[in-house]
Design an enzyme around this catalytic site. Structure first.
Site, PDB file in Angstrom:
ATOM      1  N   CYS A   1       0.726  -1.120  -0.173  1.00 54.49           N
ATOM      2  CA  CYS A   1      -0.051   0.093  -0.032  1.00 54.49           C
ATOM      3  C   CYS A   1       0.940   1.239   0.072  1.00 54.49           C
ATOM      4  O   CYS A   1       1.281   1.694   1.139  1.00 54.49           O
ATOM      5  CB  CYS A   1      -0.918  -0.026   1.052  1.00 54.49           C
ATOM      6  SG  CYS A   1      -1.990  -1.368   1.499  1.00 54.49           S
TER       7      CYS A   1
ATOM      8  N   ALA B   1      -0.923  11.080  -3.767  1.00 55.95           N
ATOM      9  CA  ALA B   1       0.433  10.561  -3.895  1.00 55.95           C
ATOM     10  C   ALA B   1       0.647   9.399  -4.779  1.00 55.95           C
ATOM     11  O   ALA B   1       0.191   8.286  -4.370  1.00 55.95           O
ATOM     12  CB  ALA B   1       1.095  10.328  -2.809  1.00 55.95           C
TER      13      ALA B   1
ATOM     14  N   GLU C   1       4.114   0.492 -11.625  1.00 51.26           N
ATOM     15  CA  GLU C   1       5.388   0.515 -11.532  1.00 51.26           C
ATOM     16  C   GLU C   1       6.066   1.783 -11.890  1.00 51.26           C
ATOM     17  O   GLU C   1       7.391   1.629 -12.497  1.00 51.26           O
ATOM     18  CB  GLU C   1       5.912  -0.774 -11.725  1.00 51.26           C
ATOM     19  CG  GLU C   1       7.097  -1.395 -11.086  1.00 51.26           C
ATOM     20  CD  GLU C   1       6.651  -2.097  -9.638  1.00 51.26           C
ATOM     21  OE1 GLU C   1       5.331  -2.115  -9.637  1.00 51.26           O
ATOM     22  OE2 GLU C   1       7.413  -2.418  -8.969  1.00 51.26           O
TER      23      GLU C   1
ATOM     24  N   THR D   1       5.096   5.371 -14.362  1.00 54.48           N
ATOM     25  CA  THR D   1       4.757   5.671 -15.518  1.00 54.48           C
ATOM     26  C   THR D   1       5.759   5.633 -16.615  1.00 54.48           C
ATOM     27  O   THR D   1       7.170   6.025 -15.977  1.00 54.48           O
ATOM     28  CB  THR D   1       3.709   6.886 -15.584  1.00 54.48           C
ATOM     29  OG1 THR D   1       4.557   7.999 -15.314  1.00 54.48           O
ATOM     30  CG2 THR D   1       2.617   6.875 -14.746  1.00 54.48           C
TER      31      THR D   1
END
Lengths: 362, 419
Positions: free
Chosen positions: B138, B144, B396, B398
């Protein structure tokens, strides 16, 4: 087992060629292009690195085995220095490598020792023809059997060093199949243009037009001929690795320039617009380098799909080098358009890869 | 060592086996679980769990390397290469399924990277139990994403009870539901929650906490409805005065000036980026193979070796797609080969992700375009692969964040020099 690491011998070759490319070829590139002249010493120094010699077995006067992977590594380095210079240094391979790959024992004995044992000498080959959809597997130059020999007719373009060539391989259409034929200096019916070819880039490389009118020649590989696809793939892989070298050169110039050039209080490389262009250039260069290595490895290891791999590597590298060298000019802005700076020549040379074939072989 | 592209035997064998799984357990029900978004393909989950346990790969899809037989020649490690090939093949089957392959996933990876020996023993053993078990990471919050310094979740130590009290809202938690919600068929999982123990310290105040399934004050509040990868649950998790034992903090409970702890955790991304790239390329390969198969069925020949001028537009497109796909896969292989051989691969890792994000998106887009109505129809899986593919350029990091990472590496710039 996957590995992406050159072996020790290859690394030594890369280092030696890299040094020659950076210290000799690169500094000479601009003046050679403008004056249309490569210093003789420069070419002989490249020849003395012994690339062809190391690819030729001892039995024929060399001291090693040919490897397309090793060739791709070396050629990328050399083309990084200067494409015209690299092509000039490797011109004798245009004649020697096909003989190595497809020549008869007699042909190997006759030509290889004298080429690899001597100083750089103009042995060359003629593949291209003046047609918009030039296809190496559908040549217009024709060959017809005539006793033990063959009669050639046609016109070839962009033949490096043809003027002084001791001998050249001419590729021609023999009953629908492309085959190489050995034509020697002064053969009857062989005429070579007085004027050098004028093309967009590569002005330092002397190239000529060659006319063949009933020229008598011997067939590469003797009566049974040879596998042209193997030669073609070796040309394609060479083209791809040279493209990677040219692209890397433009990328490096552009990267260094972007780190020097100020705009709005920062270096332009600190702007994402420029930084992202560079990131993509680096990524594409790496992608095509690996694709070229794999194709070369497949050719060396006789993999079934080696010829397809070579074709795809050439195609991909030609697109990549255009994209990268165009961006090299773009990053330099107005200065990129000025011939004092190196990137416009790289762009002109970069454009050639989609049109040119058979000017280099590994 | 010398340059070599021969697929190692253990990888080739594993690929053959997983292709059978992909064809018989994934492709057959792909459509069903795409259209029933939050249903769980238990058949796949249980089969994979049993299969991985029987092969000794407890802990799900992780880096494993066969030990060479006694007396056999020592060979270089190939664990990451094997994992990348596994992920590529499973994603070729169905990337949504791949994402719910049981195991510790990114949650366990965080424990592995930042946990101490006791924590590893305590939290990681469960993945080899009878029931399939999940863990998740998480990190992302509504405000964010890639900018992890903007994380607002807080963890405060309650010195009386020696517990951390965590407050925050986490979104886009892959497998968050299976990791946190208690299912009869699943073992007890956990989520790793990133929160600050000292907001004034910026990144160096950031820590990861293991939050066990069912912890008080923690709730799965939402399961997202997505463009693709619908077999994979993407959860929102809210933490309201959640209480977590003191010893569940990964890394030091005090804040030092350096950011090494955080950087260490970030380094796990160097390892995972090529794996995400591999996953995307599995989808792209499925799309390209389907395209070529359909073209062949329709009598369209793809002729290799012709000059560009003699090619049809379709042939050019197919060659470009093959070039993209093959070269992108080689970049993945190089990045994981470097990881196996302990060579620093931050650059290659991000490059492979930049390239694969582009390639996966473009190849699937083009395949749909070329096949016209066949591409757009839900009668075939191609339209699903197009939707599945897009996530590759997003999660993971952009494509843009990875370009930034690549640019900083090649230019030798810090985050401050190239923002």
């Amino acid at each position: 087992m996957y590995s992406f690491e050159p072996n020790e011998e290859q690394q030594m070759l890369i280092d030696a060629v890299g040094k020659y490319a950076a210290n000799d070829l690169r500094p000479a590139a601009h003046d050679a292009e403008e004056s249309r002249e490569l210093p003789k010493k420069l070419v002989s120094k490249g020849w003395e690195l012994g690339f062809l010699q190391a690819s030729t077995p001892e039995a024929y006067g060399g001291f090693g085995e040919r490897s397309a992977v090793t060739g791709a590594l070396a050629l990328e380095e050399m083309a990084f220095g200067d494409l015209a210079g690299a092509l000039a240094v490797l011109t004798p391979s245009l004649f020697a490598t096909p003989i190595l790959l497809g020549g008869s024992e007699e042909q190997k004995q006759e030509y290889l020792p004298r080429i690899v044992g001597g100083d750089w000498a103009p042995y060359t080959a003629a593949l291209m023809e003046m047609s918009f959809d030039f296809d190496p597997n559908a040549l217009k130059t024709s060959a017809k059997a005539d006793g033990d020999n063959y009669i050639l007719n046609g016109e070839k373009i962009f033949v490096p060093f043809a003027k002084d060539a001791e001998a050249l391989i001419v590729y021609a259409n023999l009953d629908g199949v492309t085959q190489g034929f050995i034509v020697t200096k002064g053969s009857a019916g062989l005429s070579i243009s007085e004027e050098r070819e004028k093309v967009m880039g590569l002005n330092a490389l002397p190239m000529y037009r060659v006319k063949l009118e009933n020229v008598s020649a011997s067939r590469l590989g003797g009566a049974s001929g040879h596998d042209f696809e193997l030669i073609l793939s070796a040309m394609r892989i060479a083209s791809a690795s040279a493209a990677v070298g040219v692209a890397r050169s433009s990328f490096e110039y552009a990267k260094n320039y972007a780190k020097e050039r100020d705009a709005f209080g920062v270096k332009i490389a600190q702007k994402q617009a420029i930084a992202f262009m560079l990131a993509e250039m680096a990524t594409e260069i790496e992608a095509m380098r690996l694709l070229t290595w794999e194709a070369a490895w497949k050719l060396d290891n006789n993999k079934d799909d080696a010829h397809i791999a070579a074709y795809l590597a050439q195609t991909g590298a030609a697109d990549m080098v255009m994209m990268v060298t165009d961006r090299g000019v773009q990053i330099y802005g107005g200065h990129g358009y000025i011939r004092e700076n190196p990137v416009e020549l790289l762009m002109r040379n970069g454009r050639g890869f989609s049109s040119l074939l058979g000017l280099v072989i590994l | 060592m010398t340059i070599d592209f021969e697929t190692p035997k253990p990888i080739a064998q594993m690929q053959t086996m997983l292709q059978t799984v992909a064809e018989n357990m994934m492709r057959t029900t792909s459509r069903e679980f795409d259209e029933n978004e939050h249903a769980i393909p238990w058949g796949y989950v249980e089969f994979m769990h049993t299969a991985m346990r029987s092969m000794g790969g407890g802990g799900g899809l992780t880096v494993t390397d066969d030990k060479p037989k006694e007396g056999a020649e020592k060979r270089p490690p190939i664990g990451y290469q094997k994992l990348a090939a596994q992920i590529e093949m499973l994603s070729w089957g169905d990337v949504g399924y791949y994402l719910i392959t049981p195991g510790g996933g990114l949650g366990a990876a965080a424990v592995q990277a930042a946990g101490n020996a006791g924590q590893k023993a305590k939290f990681l053993a469960r993945f080899n139990d009878d029931k399939p078990t999940y863990a998740a990471m998480c990190m992302t919050e509504p405000g964010a994403g890639s900018d992890t310094s903007a994380i607002r979740a807080r963890a405060v130590l309650d010195e009386k009870t020696n517990e951390w009290i965590i407050n925050g809202e986490k979104i886009f938690v892959t497998a968050g539901d299976k990791s946190f919600t208690e299912y009869e068929k699943l073992g007890k999982g956990f989520v790793v929650v990133w929160a600050s123990i000292d907001p004034s310290a910026g990144r160096s105040g950031m820590r990861a906490f293991v939050v066990e399934s069912g912890a008080p004050g923690v709730k799965v509040t939402k399961l997202e409805h997505k463009l693709g990868i619908r077999a994979s649950d993407t959860a929102s998790i809210s933490l309201v005065d959640a209480r977590v034992p003191f010893e569940n903090i990964l890394g030091s409970p005090t804040v030092e000036k350096s950011t090494t702890g955080f950087k260490g955790a970030m380094a796990t991304f160097d390892a995972t980026r090529p794996l995400v790239a591999a996953s995307g390329l599995g989808v792209a390969r499925a799309a390209l193979e389907f395209l070529k198969e359909k073209l062949k069925e329709n009598g369209v020949e793809i002729r290799y070796g012709l000059p560009r001028q003699k090619l049809s537009n379709i042939e050019r497109e197919v060659f470009d797609m093959e070039i993209m796909l093959k070269s992108s896969w080689l970049m993945v292989l190089k990045a994981v080969w470097m990881a196996d051989n302990k060579k620093p691969n931050a650059l290659e890792s991000s490059m492979s992700k930049v390239k694969a994000g582009d390639v996966t998106t473009k190849v699937t887009q083009k395949a749909v375009e070329i096949l016209g109505p066949l591409g757009y129809s839900r009668e075939f899986l191609l339209e699903k692969w197009f939707r599945d593919a897009k996530i590759t350029d997003i999660y993971e990091g952009t494509g843009q964040i990875n370009r930034l990472v690549v640019a900083r590496q090649i230019l030798g710039y810090s985050g401050a020099e190239l923002r």
